[in-house]
Design a protein around this motif. Sequence first.
Motif, short mmCIF file in Angstrom:
data_model
loop_
_atom_site.label_atom_id
_atom_site.label_comp_id
_atom_site.label_asym_id
_atom_site.label_seq_id
_atom_site.Cartn_x
_atom_site.Cartn_y
_atom_site.Cartn_z
N PRO A 111 92.68 135.92 49.36
CA PRO A 111 92.14 134.45 49.82
C PRO A 111 90.96 133.96 47.95
CG PRO A 111 92.37 135.39 51.66
CD PRO A 111 92.35 136.43 51.04
N ASP A 112 89.89 134.93 47.80
CA ASP A 112 89.32 133.89 46.97
C ASP A 112 89.86 133.88 45.55
OD1 ASP A 112 87.25 133.78 48.67
OD2 ASP A 112 86.08 135.42 48.47
N ASP A 118 91.54 131.56 44.40
CA ASP A 118 91.48 130.35 44.02
C ASP A 118 90.55 129.79 43.86
OD1 ASP A 118 89.39 130.95 46.36
OD2 ASP A 118 90.69 129.48 47.40
N LEU A 119 88.95 130.84 43.52
CA LEU A 119 88.33 130.46 42.80
C LEU A 119 88.05 130.41 41.45
CD1 LEU A 119 85.58 133.12 44.34
CD2 LEU A 119 85.32 130.51 44.00
N GLN A 136 89.51 125.76 39.19
CA GLN A 136 88.79 124.73 39.30
C GLN A 136 88.75 123.53 40.99
OE1 GLN A 136 86.32 124.21 37.31
NE2 GLN A 136 84.88 122.73 38.93
N ALA A 178 89.27 124.79 44.07
CA ALA A 178 90.10 124.64 44.15
C ALA A 178 90.14 125.63 45.48
CB ALA A 178 91.41 125.04 43.73
N HIS A 179 88.25 126.19 45.57
CA HIS A 179 88.35 127.17 46.98
C HIS A 179 88.34 126.61 47.94
CE1 HIS A 179 86.23 130.65 48.14
NE2 HIS A 179 85.28 130.60 48.37
N ARG A 180 88.14 127.40 48.73
CA ARG A 180 88.60 127.21 50.42
C ARG A 180 89.85 126.18 50.94
NH1 ARG A 180 82.72 127.54 51.50
NH2 ARG A 180 82.16 129.94 51.47
N THR A 181 90.99 126.23 50.51
CA THR A 181 91.88 124.74 50.79
C THR A 181 92.84 125.63 50.55
OG1 THR A 181 93.00 124.85 48.10
CG2 THR A 181 91.22 123.45 48.35
N THR A 232 94.73 129.11 50.71
CA THR A 232 94.46 130.10 51.05
C THR A 232 93.25 130.28 51.66
OG1 THR A 232 92.77 130.19 48.68
CG2 THR A 232 94.85 130.80 48.01
N HIS A 233 92.97 129.16 52.28
CA HIS A 233 92.04 129.51 53.28
C HIS A 233 92.62 129.23 54.60
CE1 HIS A 233 89.58 131.11 50.09
NE2 HIS A 233 88.15 131.08 51.35
N HIS A 273 89.47 137.48 55.87
CA HIS A 273 88.63 136.48 55.48
C HIS A 273 88.93 135.54 56.13
CE1 HIS A 273 87.60 135.88 51.16
NE2 HIS A 273 87.72 134.81 51.62
#
Length: 110
Positions: free
Chosen positions: A55-56, A58-59, A62, A64-67, A69-70, A107
Amino acid sequence: MPSPIGHVIAGAAVAWAIDLAPGSRAGRAGPPDATWLEQAGGDLTLVCAGLAAVPDLDLLVQGAHRTITHSLGAALFVTLFAAALAANAGRPIARTAAMCGLAYASHLLL
């Protein structure tokens, strides 16, 4: 927030915990003279460890983190995809799908 190493360890722990449940361990249990990796679950344990860190990825995108995939939807997708792959490979479907899906979901829990 755990490090990627913490997520990987959690994924392997999920695989080993599900291995304790009774049922078919086809493709998981190595013979007594097997290597340590084979006795510890083999490639599926490594896959679960990797899935817990996926899931990380997505880092790399730009903002998109914690969208997507989380999310629980992504965990459900991984579970269904693992079930399809297990069915195709002749592995225990429920056990394999649970291992992969819960490793991914670990995760989110962490």
